[in-house]
Structures are given as structure tokens and as C-alpha cells.
Design a protein around this motif. Sequence first.
Motif, PDB file in Angstrom:
ATOM      1  N   ARG A  20       0.827  -1.207   0.000  1.00  0.00           N
ATOM      2  CA  ARG A  20       0.000   0.000   0.000  1.00  0.00           C
ATOM      3  C   ARG A  20       0.860   1.254   0.000  1.00  0.00           C
ATOM      4  O   ARG A  20       0.550   2.246  -0.680  1.00  0.00           O
ATOM      5  N   ALA A  21       1.963   1.225   0.753  1.00  0.00           N
ATOM      6  CA  ALA A  21       2.857   2.377   0.800  1.00  0.00           C
ATOM      7  C   ALA A  21       3.507   2.612  -0.555  1.00  0.00           C
ATOM      8  O   ALA A  21       3.637   3.755  -1.017  1.00  0.00           O
ATOM      9  N   VAL A  22       3.918   1.528  -1.212  1.00  0.00           N
ATOM     10  CA  VAL A  22       4.544   1.658  -2.518  1.00  0.00           C
ATOM     11  C   VAL A  22       3.561   2.226  -3.529  1.00  0.00           C
ATOM     12  O   VAL A  22       3.899   3.109  -4.327  1.00  0.00           O
ATOM     13  N   GLU A  23       2.335   1.759  -3.491  1.00  0.00           N
ATOM     14  CA  GLU A  23       1.319   2.276  -4.399  1.00  0.00           C
ATOM     15  C   GLU A  23       1.042   3.747  -4.121  1.00  0.00           C
ATOM     16  O   GLU A  23       0.907   4.560  -5.056  1.00  0.00           O
ATOM     17  N   LYS A  24       0.984   4.110  -2.853  1.00  0.00           N
ATOM     18  CA  LYS A  24       0.746   5.508  -2.493  1.00  0.00           C
ATOM     19  C   LYS A  24       1.871   6.403  -2.990  1.00  0.00           C
ATOM     20  O   LYS A  24       1.633   7.553  -3.400  1.00  0.00           O
ATOM     21  N   ALA A  25       3.091   5.880  -2.991  1.00  0.00           N
ATOM     22  CA  ALA A  25       4.240   6.683  -3.412  1.00  0.00           C
ATOM     23  C   ALA A  25       4.122   7.130  -4.855  1.00  0.00           C
ATOM     24  O   ALA A  25       4.710   8.148  -5.252  1.00  0.00           O
ATOM     25  N   ARG A  26       3.360   6.410  -5.647  1.00  0.00           N
ATOM     26  CA  ARG A  26       3.201   6.766  -7.062  1.00  0.00           C
ATOM     27  C   ARG A  26       2.437   8.068  -7.260  1.00  0.00           C
ATOM     28  O   ARG A  26       2.458   8.635  -8.355  1.00  0.00           O
ATOM     29  N   SER A  27       1.773   8.541  -6.219  1.00  0.00           N
ATOM     30  CA  SER A  27       0.969   9.760  -6.364  1.00  0.00           C
ATOM     31  C   SER A  27       1.380  10.873  -5.397  1.00  0.00           C
ATOM     32  O   SER A  27       0.782  11.947  -5.415  1.00  0.00           O
ATOM     33  N   LEU A  28       2.379  10.641  -4.577  1.00  0.00           N
ATOM     34  CA  LEU A  28       2.795  11.648  -3.603  1.00  0.00           C
ATOM     35  C   LEU A  28       3.679  12.709  -4.256  1.00  0.00           C
ATOM     36  O   LEU A  28       4.388  12.430  -5.232  1.00  0.00           O
ATOM     37  N   PRO A  29       3.671  13.939  -3.725  1.00  0.00           N
ATOM     38  CA  PRO A  29       4.451  15.026  -4.325  1.00  0.00           C
ATOM     39  C   PRO A  29       5.921  15.017  -3.921  1.00  0.00           C
ATOM     40  O   PRO A  29       6.491  16.039  -3.529  1.00  0.00           O
ATOM     41  N   CYS A  30       6.541  13.848  -3.989  1.00  0.00           N
ATOM     42  CA  CYS A  30       7.972  13.751  -3.689  1.00  0.00           C
ATOM     43  C   CYS A  30       8.761  13.743  -4.990  1.00  0.00           C
ATOM     44  O   CYS A  30       8.269  13.306  -6.029  1.00  0.00           O
ATOM     45  N   ASP A  31       9.996  14.201  -4.926  1.00  0.00           N
ATOM     46  CA  ASP A  31      10.856  14.175  -6.104  1.00  0.00           C
ATOM     47  C   ASP A  31      11.477  12.802  -6.318  1.00  0.00           C
ATOM     48  O   ASP A  31      11.721  12.400  -7.451  1.00  0.00           O
ATOM     49  N   VAL A  32      11.747  12.105  -5.221  1.00  0.00           N
ATOM     50  CA  VAL A  32      12.391  10.798  -5.281  1.00  0.00           C
ATOM     51  C   VAL A  32      11.698   9.848  -4.313  1.00  0.00           C
ATOM     52  O   VAL A  32      11.372  10.228  -3.185  1.00  0.00           O
ATOM     53  N   VAL A  33      11.485   8.618  -4.756  1.00  0.00           N
ATOM     54  CA  VAL A  33      10.980   7.551  -3.893  1.00  0.00           C
ATOM     55  C   VAL A  33      12.109   6.549  -3.670  1.00  0.00           C
ATOM     56  O   VAL A  33      12.725   6.084  -4.641  1.00  0.00           O
ATOM     57  N   ILE A  34      12.398   6.241  -2.411  1.00  0.00           N
ATOM     58  CA  ILE A  34      13.357   5.188  -2.102  1.00  0.00           C
ATOM     59  C   ILE A  34      12.593   3.985  -1.564  1.00  0.00           C
ATOM     60  O   ILE A  34      11.987   4.049  -0.483  1.00  0.00           O
ATOM     61  N   LEU A  35      12.578   2.910  -2.326  1.00  0.00           N
ATOM     62  CA  LEU A  35      11.986   1.654  -1.865  1.00  0.00           C
ATOM     63  C   LEU A  35      13.027   0.960  -0.995  1.00  0.00           C
ATOM     64  O   LEU A  35      14.093   0.564  -1.473  1.00  0.00           O
ATOM     65  N   ASP A  36      12.710   0.836   0.278  1.00  0.00           N
ATOM     66  CA  ASP A  36      13.713   0.422   1.256  1.00  0.00           C
ATOM     67  C   ASP A  36      13.668  -1.078   1.523  1.00  0.00           C
ATOM     68  O   ASP A  36      12.604  -1.627   1.842  1.00  0.00           O
ATOM     69  N   LEU A  37      14.817  -1.722   1.388  1.00  0.00           N
ATOM     70  CA  LEU A  37      14.955  -3.130   1.743  1.00  0.00           C
ATOM     71  C   LEU A  37      15.746  -3.308   3.028  1.00  0.00           C
ATOM     72  O   LEU A  37      15.870  -4.421   3.534  1.00  0.00           O
ATOM     73  N   GLU A  38      16.264  -2.197   3.569  1.00  0.00           N
ATOM     74  CA  GLU A  38      17.166  -2.307   4.709  1.00  0.00           C
ATOM     75  C   GLU A  38      16.455  -2.044   6.034  1.00  0.00           C
ATOM     76  O   GLU A  38      15.764  -2.906   6.560  1.00  0.00           O
ATOM     77  N   ASP A  39      16.602  -0.838   6.592  1.00  0.00           N
ATOM     78  CA  ASP A  39      16.134  -0.579   7.953  1.00  0.00           C
ATOM     79  C   ASP A  39      14.633  -0.754   8.131  1.00  0.00           C
ATOM     80  O   ASP A  39      14.175  -1.130   9.207  1.00  0.00           O
ATOM     81  N   ALA A  40      13.852  -0.463   7.094  1.00  0.00           N
ATOM     82  CA  ALA A  40      12.391  -0.483   7.236  1.00  0.00           C
ATOM     83  C   ALA A  40      11.786  -1.868   7.091  1.00  0.00           C
ATOM     84  O   ALA A  40      10.567  -2.021   7.212  1.00  0.00           O
ATOM     85  N   VAL A  41      12.607  -2.895   6.857  1.00  0.00           N
ATOM     86  CA  VAL A  41      12.080  -4.239   6.583  1.00  0.00           C
ATOM     87  C   VAL A  41      12.663  -5.238   7.581  1.00  0.00           C
ATOM     88  O   VAL A  41      13.887  -5.323   7.744  1.00  0.00           O
ATOM     89  N   ALA A  42      11.774  -6.008   8.212  1.00  0.00           N
ATOM     90  CA  ALA A  42      12.203  -7.033   9.171  1.00  0.00           C
ATOM     91  C   ALA A  42      12.975  -8.140   8.452  1.00  0.00           C
ATOM     92  O   ALA A  42      12.731  -8.411   7.273  1.00  0.00           O
ATOM     93  N   PRO A  43      13.915  -8.792   9.150  1.00  0.00           N
ATOM     94  CA  PRO A  43      14.743  -9.825   8.500  1.00  0.00           C
ATOM     95  C   PRO A  43      13.956 -10.896   7.759  1.00  0.00           C
ATOM     96  O   PRO A  43      14.301 -11.254   6.627  1.00  0.00           O
ATOM     97  N   ASP A  44      12.878 -11.401   8.364  1.00  0.00           N
ATOM     98  CA  ASP A  44      12.148 -12.489   7.717  1.00  0.00           C
ATOM     99  C   ASP A  44      11.326 -12.014   6.511  1.00  0.00           C
ATOM    100  O   ASP A  44      10.861 -12.825   5.711  1.00  0.00           O
ATOM    101  N   ALA A  45      11.184 -10.687   6.364  1.00  0.00           N
ATOM    102  CA  ALA A  45      10.414 -10.146   5.241  1.00  0.00           C
ATOM    103  C   ALA A  45      11.301  -9.661   4.101  1.00  0.00           C
ATOM    104  O   ALA A  45      10.800  -9.234   3.056  1.00  0.00           O
ATOM    105  N   LYS A  46      12.604  -9.724   4.264  1.00  0.00           N
ATOM    106  CA  LYS A  46      13.505  -9.145   3.268  1.00  0.00           C
ATOM    107  C   LYS A  46      13.439  -9.835   1.900  1.00  0.00           C
ATOM    108  O   LYS A  46      13.430  -9.145   0.868  1.00  0.00           O
ATOM    109  N   PRO A  47      13.420 -11.157   1.807  1.00  0.00           N
ATOM    110  CA  PRO A  47      13.336 -11.756   0.462  1.00  0.00           C
ATOM    111  C   PRO A  47      12.075 -11.339  -0.299  1.00  0.00           C
ATOM    112  O   PRO A  47      12.138 -11.021  -1.493  1.00  0.00           O
TER     113      PRO A  47
END
Length: 292
Positions: A20-47
Motif C-alpha cells: 500500500r505504501a509503494v502504491e501511495k508513493a506513485r501519487s505523492l508530491p515527492c521528487d524521489v521515492v526510495i523503496l527500502d529493503l534495509e532498515d524499514a524491513v524485518a529480516p524475515d520479510a527481506k526476500p
Amino acid sequence: MSPQMRPRRSVLYMPASNARAVEKARSLPCDVVILDLEDAVAPDAKPAARQAAAEAVAAGGFGPREVVVRVNGLATEWGSEDLAVIAAAGPDAILVPKVNSAADVAAYDAAIKSAPERTRLWAMIETCPAVFGLPDIAACAGASRLSALVMGINDLAKEMGARQTPGREPFWAAMSLTVAAARAHGLLALDGVHNEIDDLAALETVCGQGRDFGFDGKSLIHPTHLDIANRVFSPEPGEVAWSRAVIAAFEAPENAGRGALRVEGRLAEHLHLGQARKLVALSEAIAARTAA
């Protein structure tokens, strides 16, 4: 739009594991979207997050926003696979964490050699060794995909044992050196995140501070921070008007060959002409971004 003049006022981290966050990013007024695989993602969810990020990049739909993926470090169990999968997906850039040296930049650059040529490498500056290695790290720009330095003040504070004061005094040296190293080698420089999600007054203060230090924009952790970052890191109308006047004055035939002019009561030298052209180009890029 020139890559150098693309606005990067607001650089929003979004967890790649949150569809849902990724989909929302497609319409937000940001210049850059960083899809985060590091700090924002729990170890078991990384793959699963890795696959989701690759699919989001392939699907597109982000409009004029640059899409960057922050991977896990090469020293982690997820790093190598992250780099292989994300390089194949071909985002605008791949952001790599905890870069300590020029050797680290070279290792990451080699790991993404299969990525499309347009995919750039962005490096987090968030460790004590990185601060002392900034000249060598930034110098890698000439022989690698490196195009940006991104402050990671949270991790740097942890390493230093420093307190994150409202004025960020413990980090002034690192911030200034990061900008100076970036400018010496034509790199983008981005300020670190603001942790106090609901304190927008404090956010405005640190955005202004980052702008004064010379950062191109600010990395952010919440959509409510976008409007402030966009406004603070945009050239002020008065600056743009004066810059246009400087350009016009130097381009006037009667001023050909002159190294310094009086423009609207202020001294304008050739160094100001270069600054004026960059500021006007950025202003026009922001206007085009807003209209897109």
C-alpha cells in the motif's frame, strides 16, 4: 530534464514490503521515492520485499519521480542477492548502506555491472570511517556509477555515541564535509531524515539548516514532511528574479568581456553568473516537475 538539474528536494523512504505504501508513493508530491529493503524491513520479510521492489520498478507508474532502491549491505546475508535482483530491475539508482571507503564503492559498483547504464549508485555516509574517507569515496565518481552521497545521521550518531540535539551540532563537521566532498566531484548531496514525525516546526528548522549547509534536498520518512521539504529546498522567487537579471546583464553586448557588474545595486561577478544559471535551471526543472 538534465540529470544534474532534476530536483531532489524531497526523497521519501517507503518500505518495499508494504504494498500500500509503494502504491501511495506513485501519487505523492515527492521528487524521489526510495523503496527500502534495509532498515524499514524485518529480516524475515527481506526476500519478499526484494521481489516486491523489483516488481514495482518494472511496473513503473511513478511519473516524474526518480525511483531508488536501498539494498542491504554486501556484508549481510541479503546484500548480494539484493544487488543482483535490483540491478536487473534497473531503477534510477541503487542506494547502498554503510559505505566506509573507496574500496566499498568499487565493490558495489562491480556488483551492479549488469544494471542498465542509466542506473546510478548512491552511497550512505553513516559511519565514522566514511567521514574520514569522504575525499576518496567522492573521488570514485570519475570511475564508477556513483552520483550521490546521502547522510545517515541516525547510524552515525549510534557509532559516535552522540546525542541528536535539535541543532544537530555533533554532526556539523560530517555534514559540511559531505557537501564539500560531493561538490568537489559533481555529486548530489542529501541531508538525513528527521525522526520527529509530528514536529513539523522542527522539521522546517532542520530543512533550512540543511539548505544552508548546501544540501540539495532531504531524505524523509513520512509523507507529511513532503510539502515543507519541497518548499524549503526550492529557490526563492527573489533569488530566481535576481539570477535572471544577472544572466541578462552578462549576456548584454555592452558588457562583453567584463568580469564584474553592478546588477540591481549588488555586485555580480562571473562566479555569480554560474550560480545564477544553475539556480534558474533548477527553478525551471521544479516548474516542469510540478506541471508533470
